[in-house]
Each structure stands twice: as C-alpha cells, then as structure tokens.
Write an enzyme that holds these catalytic residues in place. Structure first.
Site, PDB file in Angstrom:
ATOM      1  N   ASP A 140       0.862  -1.186   0.000  1.00 49.22           N
ATOM      2  CA  ASP A 140       0.000   0.000   0.000  1.00 49.22           C
ATOM      3  C   ASP A 140       0.897   1.234   0.000  1.00 49.22           C
ATOM      4  O   ASP A 140       1.197   1.797   1.050  1.00 49.22           O
ATOM      5  CB  ASP A 140      -0.879  -0.047   1.262  1.00 49.22           C
ATOM      6  CG  ASP A 140      -2.080   0.878   1.172  1.00 49.22           C
ATOM      7  OD1 ASP A 140      -2.303   1.453   0.098  1.00 49.22           O
ATOM      8  OD2 ASP A 140      -2.795   1.014   2.181  1.00 49.22           O
ATOM      9  N   GLU A 190      -6.462   5.294  -8.910  1.00 49.58           N
ATOM     10  CA  GLU A 190      -7.751   5.822  -8.472  1.00 49.58           C
ATOM     11  C   GLU A 190      -8.308   6.918  -9.377  1.00 49.58           C
ATOM     12  O   GLU A 190      -7.584   7.804  -9.833  1.00 49.58           O
ATOM     13  CB  GLU A 190      -7.595   6.377  -7.042  1.00 49.58           C
ATOM     14  CG  GLU A 190      -8.901   6.643  -6.356  1.00 49.58           C
ATOM     15  CD  GLU A 190      -8.834   6.338  -4.856  1.00 49.58           C
ATOM     16  OE1 GLU A 190      -9.727   6.815  -4.152  1.00 49.58           O
ATOM     17  OE2 GLU A 190      -7.915   5.642  -4.403  1.00 49.58           O
ATOM     18  N   LYS A 241      -9.509   2.160  -9.282  1.00 49.29           N
ATOM     19  CA  LYS A 241     -10.040   2.328  -7.925  1.00 49.29           C
ATOM     20  C   LYS A 241     -11.140   3.373  -7.925  1.00 49.29           C
ATOM     21  O   LYS A 241     -10.964   4.485  -8.433  1.00 49.29           O
ATOM     22  CB  LYS A 241      -8.913   2.805  -7.003  1.00 49.29           C
ATOM     23  CG  LYS A 241      -8.443   1.764  -6.019  1.00 49.29           C
ATOM     24  CD  LYS A 241      -7.293   2.310  -5.231  1.00 49.29           C
ATOM     25  CE  LYS A 241      -7.507   2.079  -3.767  1.00 49.29           C
ATOM     26  NZ  LYS A 241      -6.317   2.405  -2.986  1.00 49.29           N
ATOM     27  N   THR A 263     -13.094   1.029  -3.328  1.00 51.29           N
ATOM     28  CA  THR A 263     -12.387   1.464  -2.133  1.00 51.29           C
ATOM     29  C   THR A 263     -13.325   2.245  -1.207  1.00 51.29           C
ATOM     30  O   THR A 263     -14.493   2.427  -1.516  1.00 51.29           O
ATOM     31  CB  THR A 263     -11.140   2.286  -2.539  1.00 51.29           C
ATOM     32  OG1 THR A 263     -10.362   2.566  -1.375  1.00 51.29           O
ATOM     33  CG2 THR A 263     -11.526   3.587  -3.225  1.00 51.29           C
ATOM     34  N   PHE A 310     -11.880  -1.194   4.626  1.00 50.27           N
ATOM     35  CA  PHE A 310     -10.883  -0.428   5.391  1.00 50.27           C
ATOM     36  C   PHE A 310     -10.893  -0.798   6.878  1.00 50.27           C
ATOM     37  O   PHE A 310     -11.602  -0.195   7.671  1.00 50.27           O
ATOM     38  CB  PHE A 310     -11.168   1.071   5.220  1.00 50.27           C
ATOM     39  CG  PHE A 310     -10.573   1.677   3.974  1.00 50.27           C
ATOM     40  CD1 PHE A 310     -10.519   0.971   2.797  1.00 50.27           C
ATOM     41  CD2 PHE A 310     -10.077   2.976   3.992  1.00 50.27           C
ATOM     42  CE1 PHE A 310      -9.977   1.535   1.649  1.00 50.27           C
ATOM     43  CE2 PHE A 310      -9.530   3.559   2.843  1.00 50.27           C
ATOM     44  CZ  PHE A 310      -9.484   2.833   1.674  1.00 50.27           C
TER      45      PHE A 310
END
Length: 315
Positions: A16, A89, A125, A149, A171
């Site tokens: 990440d 993203e 994303k 996400t 998350f």
C-alpha cells in the site's frame, strides 16, 4: 520463517504505497495507490524529477489529464517492481457521477495501454458509493477491472458483489478508529484486539458471505493500524499493507496460521442478501460508522487531489 513469508503462503500480499523504490525489499504481488499516497511520494526528493518531467511533457493540457498522466506514470514504475497489478484511483470528486467515473476510468486504461501495459495489470479504484458501484459494473462489462475502495459496510460489499466488481478494499483500520473514538475512555484495547477488532469482524463477515455464496469478487483488507489486525485476517484473498507494517511482519518469527477459510465459510448457515438502490441507501444510512467514514474518506481524497493540483501548478 518470518510472518511475511508465512502470510504469503495463503494470502496475496499487496504493498500500500506510491513509493515504488521501497517495493523491492518486500516482494509484494500487487501494489495499490491513492491520491494521498501519490501526494506523499511526489513530495520526496527522489520523485521530484518524475513529477517535473511529467508536468513539463504535458504542459498546457487540462489539469485532470496531467493528473491522470502522473498517476499512470507512477503506476507504470510500480509495475516494473511487482509481478501483478497496480490500482489507480479515479478522482474522488467524481464519486457521485457514474458516467464521469466511467469516462475517466476509460482514459486511465487508454493511457496505460499507450505505455504497453496490459489491461489485466490495472485495477481502477473507485469509491464504493452507489454511483461508483454502478460505474464499476459498467466498466467490468467492458473488461476493465475495478477495485472498490472506501468500503466500510456489509451493504457496500454486497452491492459490489452484485455488480461483479473484481476486488473490494474494506478499510479495517478506519473502522477500528471510529469504534475506538466512540468508545472513548471505556474502550478496552486488549478486549477489542485480533478477531474481536471491529474492522477485522467486518472483513470476516464480508469474506464469509462471498465464499458461502460463490461470489467471485476478491476481498482485500486495507488500512491497517497494527500487525494484529493483519494476522487476524490471514487467509483473506489479499491484504494491502503499508511498508512500515510489512517490515514488522518480516521482522517477526512467530508462527502464523490462516484465520479465514473459504471451505469453512461454504459450510456456514448464512442468509443470502441483495440490495437495490433504495435498500442499499437505507442500509448504508443505518450504519453511522460507514456513512461517516465514506463521506470523510471522499473529502480527504478530494483535499489531496487539490493539493496535488497546486503542486503541479507551482511547477
């Protein structure tokens, strides 16, 4: 064997980070980025030339195009260091606009293809709003794979499964943060650790539902606060882990067993759940944590997108 190597035996480990120079030491399969991670990376001196070079090359183009080209440049660099996929993203400010999200995603894919990157090595994303999930459904039908996400609730996960998205990123750490803050002085860290961590419980519920009903969407736990959250989700399809926590796992020799099992999930007596738009919106609204965290996450990514634009304008 250290815990990182043990984890890799039953879970795909994803880094990440936007800091691709860090990737080699941990040998992850995939990598994920987001606006905040890219913003953090471009402010480091070792990445300044990459930022300047990209901006100089595409000067005069619309800001959103320059940003996408910068994200793709980072993605291409990352793909030189990982054998699998990179997640890139779409601008969080498009989180409630299905058609704009689809258009932006298609451009990102075209930019990758222009660099010779195969479509299967990129995940787009998108925030797991109702509009984002519908955009992902359209993209998946076109063969563009997505990573949903800012996912905090079972309702979001169910809707993503229905949309046949490639992968979701629940998350863990942000769910834990919310419950810890709500608990205040009465929060018992030891009692809410490991399998009792609210973030771990959320991902476990989603994983078991997907495996029980044969939903092909991959589950990738994300946003970890400590190693205990990671080891409590060992066996999950994928886990995306920050470099600091990857280093802690690599430095620990304690034995590690899978905590999640697809076979065990298949035998569970679970209700089948589906959502249409009204029932999805109501279920999300009923979940105060997910409602707050989704809104907060979109706002934070939008703020970092603006900061990135200002950096580019300054150049």
């Amino acid at each position: 064997m250290n815990q990182l190597d043990a984890l890799k035996q039953f879970t795909t480990v994803v880094a990440d980070t936007g800091d691709f120079l860090q990737l080699a030491q941990f040998r992850p399969q995939d990598a994920t980025t987001n606006p905040s991670l890219i913003l953090k990376a471009v402010q480091k001196p070792e990445y300044a030339p990459l930022l300047k070079d990209t901006v100089a090359k595409w000067q005069g183009r619309a800001m959103d195009e320059v940003i996408d080209r910068l994200l793709v440049r980072f993605g291409c660099e990352i793909l030189q260091h990982v054998p699998g996929r990179v997640s890139t993203e779409v601008d969080a400010r498009l989180s409630f606009d299905t058609s704009a999200t689809v258009t932006r995603a298609e451009r990102i894919i075209e930019l990758y293809q222009a660099e010779g990157i195969h479509i299967n090595r990129v995940l787009i994303k998108i925030a797991a709003t109702w509009e984002g999930i519908q955009a992902a459904a359209q993209l998946e039908r076109k063969g563009i794979h997505t990573n949903l996400t800012l996912l905090f609730s079972f309702a979001q996960a169910v809707a993503c499964g229905q949309a046949k998205v490639q992968l979701i990123s629940p998350f863990v750490g942000r769910i834990y943060d919310w419950y810890k803050k709500q608990g205040g002085a009465s929060w018992d860290e030891a009692a809410r650790a490991g399998a009792n961590d609210p973030g771990v419980q959320s991902v476990t519920q989603i994983y078991n539902h997907y495996k029980r009903f044969g939903i092909a969407t991959e589950v990738m736990g994300a946003s970890f606060r400590n190693v205990g959250q990671i080891t409590a989700l060992a066996g999950c399809d994928l886990l995306t882990i920050a470099p600091e926590l990857l280093a802690q796992l690599a430095a620990t020799e304690a034995p590690l067993q899978p905590a999640l099992s697809a076979d065990a999930a298949k035998a569970m007596d679970l209700p089948f759940v589906t959502y249409d738009e009204p029932s999805f919106r109501y279920a999300l609204n009923e979940d105060a944590m997910a409602t707050e965290k989704l809104a907060e996450g979109i706002r934070a990514f939008a703020v970092d997108a603006v900061k990135l634009e200002k950096l580019i304008q300054a150049i």
